[in-house]
Scaffold this motif. Structure first.
Motif, PDB file in Angstrom:
ATOM      1  N   ALA A   1       0.626  -0.859  -0.455  1.00 50.16           N
ATOM      2  CA  ALA A   1      -0.139   0.218   0.358  1.00 50.16           C
ATOM      3  C   ALA A   1       1.025   1.404   0.002  1.00 50.16           C
ATOM      4  CB  ALA A   1      -0.991   0.004   1.224  1.00 50.16           C
ATOM      5  N   CYS A   2       1.920   0.835   1.013  1.00 47.02           N
ATOM      6  CA  CYS A   2       2.703   2.406   0.567  1.00 47.02           C
ATOM      7  C   CYS A   2       4.014   2.501  -0.285  1.00 47.02           C
ATOM      8  CB  CYS A   2       4.046   2.236   2.183  1.00 47.02           C
ATOM      9  SG  CYS A   2       3.218   2.447   3.347  1.00 47.02           S
ATOM     10  N   SER A   3       3.379   2.020  -1.150  1.00 49.42           N
ATOM     11  CA  SER A   3       4.268   1.380  -2.626  1.00 49.42           C
ATOM     12  C   SER A   3       3.977   2.182  -3.956  1.00 49.42           C
ATOM     13  CB  SER A   3       5.025   0.020  -2.653  1.00 49.42           C
ATOM     14  OG  SER A   3       3.979  -0.892  -3.003  1.00 49.42           O
ATOM     15  N   VAL A   4       2.391   2.606  -3.667  1.00 43.23           N
ATOM     16  CA  VAL A   4       1.556   2.613  -4.490  1.00 43.23           C
ATOM     17  C   VAL A   4       1.740   4.351  -4.324  1.00 43.23           C
ATOM     18  CG1 VAL A   4       0.487   0.773  -5.582  1.00 43.23           C
ATOM     19  CG2 VAL A   4      -0.383   1.666  -3.982  1.00 43.23           C
ATOM     20  N   THR A   5       1.429   4.738  -2.955  1.00 48.23           N
ATOM     21  CA  THR A   5       0.978   5.656  -2.590  1.00 48.23           C
ATOM     22  C   THR A   5       1.809   6.669  -3.753  1.00 48.23           C
ATOM     23  OG1 THR A   5       1.229   4.995  -0.498  1.00 48.23           O
ATOM     24  CG2 THR A   5       1.034   7.733  -0.865  1.00 48.23           C
ATOM     25  N   PRO A   6       2.102   7.421  -4.159  1.00 42.59           N
ATOM     26  CA  PRO A   6       2.284   8.736  -5.253  1.00 42.59           C
ATOM     27  C   PRO A   6       2.767   9.596  -4.292  1.00 42.59           C
ATOM     28  CG  PRO A   6      -0.785   9.485  -5.151  1.00 42.59           C
ATOM     29  CD  PRO A   6      -0.121   8.162  -4.370  1.00 42.59           C
ATOM     30  N   GLU A   7       4.077   9.361  -4.962  1.00 39.93           N
ATOM     31  CA  GLU A   7       5.000  10.150  -4.293  1.00 39.93           C
ATOM     32  C   GLU A   7       5.230  11.988  -4.221  1.00 39.93           C
ATOM     33  OE1 GLU A   7       9.029   9.040  -5.651  1.00 39.93           O
ATOM     34  OE2 GLU A   7       8.312   6.883  -5.335  1.00 39.93           O
ATOM     35  N   SER A   8       4.428  12.641  -5.576  1.00 40.33           N
ATOM     36  CA  SER A   8       3.618  13.959  -5.827  1.00 40.33           C
ATOM     37  C   SER A   8       2.347  13.654  -6.325  1.00 40.33           C
ATOM     38  CB  SER A   8       4.459  14.123  -7.166  1.00 40.33           C
ATOM     39  OG  SER A   8       4.607  13.870  -8.401  1.00 40.33           O
ATOM     40  N   ALA A   9       2.165  15.374  -6.258  1.00 43.19           N
ATOM     41  CA  ALA A   9       0.756  15.789  -6.790  1.00 43.19           C
ATOM     42  C   ALA A   9       0.476  15.459  -8.104  1.00 43.19           C
ATOM     43  CB  ALA A   9       0.139  17.352  -6.745  1.00 43.19           C
ATOM     44  N   TYR A  10       1.520  15.632  -8.922  1.00 41.34           N
ATOM     45  CA  TYR A  10       1.400  15.438 -10.694  1.00 41.34           C
ATOM     46  C   TYR A  10       1.283  13.515 -10.520  1.00 41.34           C
ATOM     47  CZ  TYR A  10       2.388  14.514 -15.403  1.00 41.34           C
ATOM     48  OH  TYR A  10       2.184  14.381 -17.071  1.00 41.34           O
ATOM     49  N   GLU A  11       1.620  13.052  -9.571  1.00 43.43           N
ATOM     50  CA  GLU A  11       1.387  11.413 -10.322  1.00 43.43           C
ATOM     51  C   GLU A  11       0.009  11.448  -9.327  1.00 43.43           C
ATOM     52  OE1 GLU A  11       4.272   9.560  -7.600  1.00 43.43           O
ATOM     53  OE2 GLU A  11       6.286   9.649  -9.081  1.00 43.43           O
TER      54      GLU A  11
ATOM     55  N   LEU B   1       4.231  19.914 -12.167  1.00 43.60           N
ATOM     56  CA  LEU B   1       3.775  20.684 -11.532  1.00 43.60           C
ATOM     57  C   LEU B   1       3.047  19.790 -10.219  1.00 43.60           C
ATOM     58  CD1 LEU B   1       2.142  23.360 -10.539  1.00 43.60           C
ATOM     59  CD2 LEU B   1       0.071  22.627 -11.117  1.00 43.60           C
ATOM     60  N   LEU B   2       4.034  20.989  -8.885  1.00 42.93           N
ATOM     61  CA  LEU B   2       3.495  20.018  -7.478  1.00 42.93           C
ATOM     62  C   LEU B   2       2.693  21.320  -6.990  1.00 42.93           C
ATOM     63  CD1 LEU B   2       7.256  19.333  -6.677  1.00 42.93           C
ATOM     64  CD2 LEU B   2       5.181  17.952  -7.246  1.00 42.93           C
ATOM     65  N   GLU B   3       2.678  22.126  -7.262  1.00 39.07           N
ATOM     66  CA  GLU B   3       2.637  23.440  -6.449  1.00 39.07           C
ATOM     67  C   GLU B   3       2.089  25.017  -7.536  1.00 39.07           C
ATOM     68  OE1 GLU B   3       4.026  24.332  -2.566  1.00 39.07           O
ATOM     69  OE2 GLU B   3       4.175  26.982  -3.206  1.00 39.07           O
ATOM     70  N   ARG B   4       0.989  25.673  -6.829  1.00 39.69           N
ATOM     71  CA  ARG B   4       0.867  26.490  -7.588  1.00 39.69           C
ATOM     72  C   ARG B   4      -0.145  27.554  -6.873  1.00 39.69           C
ATOM     73  NH1 ARG B   4      -3.250  26.411 -12.373  1.00 39.69           N
ATOM     74  NH2 ARG B   4      -2.479  28.997 -12.999  1.00 39.69           N
ATOM     75  N   LYS B   5       1.178  29.068  -6.740  1.00 40.02           N
ATOM     76  CA  LYS B   5       0.435  30.384  -5.946  1.00 40.02           C
ATOM     77  C   LYS B   5      -0.308  31.086  -7.385  1.00 40.02           C
ATOM     78  CE  LYS B   5       2.576  31.743  -1.812  1.00 40.02           C
ATOM     79  NZ  LYS B   5       3.959  32.518  -1.115  1.00 40.02           N
ATOM     80  N   LEU B   6      -1.302  31.754  -6.100  1.00 38.38           N
ATOM     81  CA  LEU B   6      -1.897  33.230  -6.795  1.00 38.38           C
ATOM     82  C   LEU B   6      -2.096  34.267  -6.056  1.00 38.38           C
ATOM     83  CD1 LEU B   6      -4.023  30.340  -7.653  1.00 38.38           C
ATOM     84  CD2 LEU B   6      -4.164  31.448  -9.348  1.00 38.38           C
ATOM     85  N   ASN B   7      -1.413  35.243  -6.338  1.00 41.34           N
ATOM     86  CA  ASN B   7      -2.121  36.292  -5.557  1.00 41.34           C
ATOM     87  C   ASN B   7      -3.488  37.517  -5.902  1.00 41.34           C
ATOM     88  OD1 ASN B   7       0.453  35.778  -4.091  1.00 41.34           O
ATOM     89  ND2 ASN B   7       1.209  37.092  -4.879  1.00 41.34           N
ATOM     90  N   TYR B   8      -4.276  37.710  -5.258  1.00 44.05           N
ATOM     91  CA  TYR B   8      -5.231  38.006  -6.108  1.00 44.05           C
ATOM     92  C   TYR B   8      -5.701  39.948  -5.440  1.00 44.05           C
ATOM     93  CZ  TYR B   8      -7.127  34.311  -7.960  1.00 44.05           C
ATOM     94  OH  TYR B   8      -7.761  33.109  -8.655  1.00 44.05           O
ATOM     95  N   SER B   9      -5.464  40.658  -5.913  1.00 39.93           N
ATOM     96  CA  SER B   9      -5.888  42.153  -5.354  1.00 39.93           C
ATOM     97  C   SER B   9      -6.422  42.650  -5.110  1.00 39.93           C
ATOM     98  CB  SER B   9      -4.783  43.271  -6.140  1.00 39.93           C
ATOM     99  OG  SER B   9      -5.025  43.449  -7.227  1.00 39.93           O
TER     100      SER B   9
ATOM    101  N   THR C   1      -2.465  29.315  -2.643  1.00 41.31           N
ATOM    102  CA  THR C   1      -1.572  28.158  -2.467  1.00 41.31           C
ATOM    103  C   THR C   1      -2.257  26.822  -2.831  1.00 41.31           C
ATOM    104  OG1 THR C   1       0.647  28.706  -1.384  1.00 41.31           O
ATOM    105  CG2 THR C   1       0.699  26.430  -2.164  1.00 41.31           C
ATOM    106  N   ILE C   2      -2.028  26.120  -3.773  1.00 41.90           N
ATOM    107  CA  ILE C   2      -2.612  25.100  -3.689  1.00 41.90           C
ATOM    108  C   ILE C   2      -1.415  24.340  -4.342  1.00 41.90           C
ATOM    109  CG2 ILE C   2      -4.576  24.598  -6.263  1.00 41.90           C
ATOM    110  CD1 ILE C   2      -5.340  26.943  -6.729  1.00 41.90           C
ATOM    111  N   LYS C   3      -2.133  23.001  -3.711  1.00 38.30           N
ATOM    112  CA  LYS C   3      -1.106  21.090  -3.826  1.00 38.30           C
ATOM    113  C   LYS C   3      -2.678  20.457  -4.017  1.00 38.30           C
ATOM    114  CE  LYS C   3       2.254  22.750  -0.672  1.00 38.30           C
ATOM    115  NZ  LYS C   3       3.680  22.396   0.257  1.00 38.30           N
ATOM    116  N   ASN C   4      -2.047  19.458  -5.312  1.00 34.32           N
ATOM    117  CA  ASN C   4      -2.903  18.409  -5.507  1.00 34.32           C
ATOM    118  C   ASN C   4      -3.954  18.425  -5.317  1.00 34.32           C
ATOM    119  OD1 ASN C   4      -3.108  16.403  -6.361  1.00 34.32           O
ATOM    120  ND2 ASN C   4      -2.940  15.139  -4.113  1.00 34.32           N
ATOM    121  N   GLY C   5      -4.421  20.140  -6.259  1.00 30.00           N
ATOM    122  CA  GLY C   5      -6.002  20.140  -6.383  1.00 30.00           C
ATOM    123  C   GLY C   5      -6.970  20.704  -4.965  1.00 30.00           C
TER     124      GLY C   5
END
Length: 145
Positions: free
Chosen positions: A15-25, A108-116, A130-134
């Motif tokens: 079970a641990c071996s199939v855990t995604p290593e990144s948001a992309y995976e 992509l692992l993370e995206r950051k958006l600034n809103y003024s 900041t958004i990670k993995n949706g």
């Protein structure tokens, strides 16, 4: 008993071996994130133009629950919210800063958006999301970043 214990350990290891290593995976990537932005940000076309019918469409499509849509209409974004809620809360007007964190393979692992506050319904001086993995992983005032 030993066989059962060995089987449990083996199951846990597999079970641990199939855990995604990144948001992309795990299936979240730049294309999916941009697609979500295009779907969800159409609720606010500018600071003063809220498109209620587009929010209703997001509910009908299952992007947001009714409770999430009410919060998005009030520009209330919290950690743990879906990416769509963040985009729906502030609309098409991204601030001056949009940044990405990628792995060595440019996934992509993370995206950051600034809103003024000048261009969106963010409270002044603005908000950084900041958004990670949706999922929204942090929300802070621009004065804190």
């Amino acid at each position: 008993m030993k066989k059962t214990l060995s089987l449990c350990v083996l199951t846990l290891l597999s079970a641990c071996s199939v855990t995604p290593e990144s948001a992309y995976e795990s299936g979240w990537n730049l294309k999916k994130s941009e697609g979500t932005y295009k779907e969800c940000a159409m609720t606010w076309l500018n600071k003063d133009m809220f498109m209620a019918q587009n929010m209703d469409r997001l509910i009908a499509l299952g992007y947001l629950t009714k409770k999430q849509a009410i919060r998005a209409a009030k520009s209330e974004v919290r950690v743990g919210d879906p990416e769509c809620l963040a985009f729906a809360a502030f609309g098409l007007t991204r601030g001056s800063k949009l940044s990405f964190v990628n792995d060595i393979n440019k996934n992509l692992l993370e995206r950051k958006l600034n809103y003024s506050c000048e261009e969106s319904n963010a409270k002044c001086p603005g908000v950084s999301i900041t958004i990670k993995n949706g999922i929204v992983s942090s929300v802070s005032s621009l004065s804190e970043t």
